[in-house]
Scaffold this motif. Structure first.
Motif: not given
Length: 344
Positions: A17, A81, A83, A129, A131, A187, A189, A240, A243-244, A246
């Motif tokens: 990312l 983000f 993660l 975001h 995850c 999300t 994933m 990734v 995700y951007y 999103l």
């Protein structure tokens, strides 16, 4: 200057990312990591970080509220983000408390730090975001799986402490959006992989073992767990990009999305694909290792991603074969550098 905060930047996804954001935006990127986090995955970024050229590292820990508050208040990131996690399902069976603490309470601590910053400064409105994971859906019986794949409204049936922790993560993200008006999106994933994938995950340990076999480091035997589990694969570089999109394409507070690739096969087929790329393909044996078997497994991981695609226009673009080639070449490069690995 737009600022992005990535928790877990030293992981596979976080590092990719960071690469994507450096190449495709003019944002400053702040990566949160623990002081002891290995920097192998971001070694190519360290020179930029030393020069303070758009990439900055900050030490914090999901299990330490003060550190998270300090980082959030210092940076005031526009995009977050989240993660970072204890991300290995197998480990969660032997370390359930650490997994639950890091993934559920750690997420809560981060969201609280952001909520407090927004309460103090009412003009501060970050896009967040969170995850979660496809593992939240767990063991969906074959006769219950929708023909189009697992969609967002399928019931959760987590099959490991990790999956339970990600269920909590998922619900926390939606709760903070609904209760406090925070722009949080979650999300799920599905399986995503590629270069820098940790060697505890099935396709990466297969690739690592094959690279070690080619170099004569171990016998021509690949140790495996459950080969019958059905998986849909995406490339981490497509993940990734998703995700951007999103956080930048009409982000809707409280929304939750399934994201995944377009190539579905059994784990055994993935192994056979990797072996077919090997110079030792005619000599490799496959051996089941009982220690690699989970007590229960999430074995029908096939997503329905229509909701996310309709909202963002995202589509996976990297073929499964390239992902597997790149993963194997990643491990070959590490083996050829003379690195020594645990045979796991």
């Amino acid at each position: 200057m737009t600022k992005a905060l990535i928790t877990g930047i030293t992981g596979m996804v976080g590092s990719h990312l960071a690469d994507f954001l450096i190449e495709n935006t003019d944002w400053d990127i702040y990566g949160v990591c623990r002081w002891r986090s290995p920097t192998d995955n971001v070694s190519h970024l360290l020179d930029r970080a030393n020069r303070k050229d758009r990439i900055f590292f900050r030490y914090a820990n999901l299990n330490d509220q003060v550190s998270l508050i300090s980082v959030v208040n210092e940076i005031k990131p526009d995009y977050i983000f989240h993660l970072a996690a204890q991300s290995y399902p197998q480990t969660s069976f032997t370390a359930p408390i650490d997994t639950l603490n890091t993934n559920i309470l750690g997420t809560c601590r981060l969201l609280e730090a952001l909520r407090l910053a927004m309460h103090t400064d009412t003009s501060y409105k970050p896009v967040i975001h969170v995850c979660a994971s496809s593992e939240v859906f767990g063991r969906i019986p074959a006769d219950k799986k929708p023909e189009t794949g697992i969609h967002e409204e399928c019931p959760f049936h987590p099959a490991s402490p990790y999956a339970i922790s990600k269920t909590g993560t998922d619900l926390l993200g939606r709760y903070y959006a609904e209760a406090y008006g925070m722009t949080v999106m979650t999300t799920r994933m599905f399986t995503h992989t590629g270069p820098r994938r940790g060697d505890v995950f099935h396709e990466s340990t297969f690739a690592k073992q094959i690279a070690m076999i080619e170099a004569g480091m171990i016998e021509p035997k690949v140790m495996v767990g459950n080969l019958k589990s059905l998986r849909t694969y995406a490339d981490v570089r497509d993940a990734v990009r998703a995700y951007y999109m999103l956080v930048t394409i009409n982000p809707i507070a409280g929304e939750y999305y399934n994201i995944g690739g377009s190539y579905t096969c059994e784990v055994g087929d993935t192994l056979n694909t990797l072996i077919s790329y090997s110079t030792m393909k005619d000599k490799i044996q496959i051996v089941t290792d009982p220690e690699r078997l989970r007590p229960i497994d999430a074995d029908l991981q096939v997503p329905d991603c229509r909701k996310f695609k309709a909202h963002t226009g995202w589509e996976p673009s990297i073929p499964f074969e390239k992902t597997m080639h790149d993963l194997l070449d990643y491990w070959r490069a590490r083996v050829n550098k003379g690195e020594v690995f645990l045979t796991r």
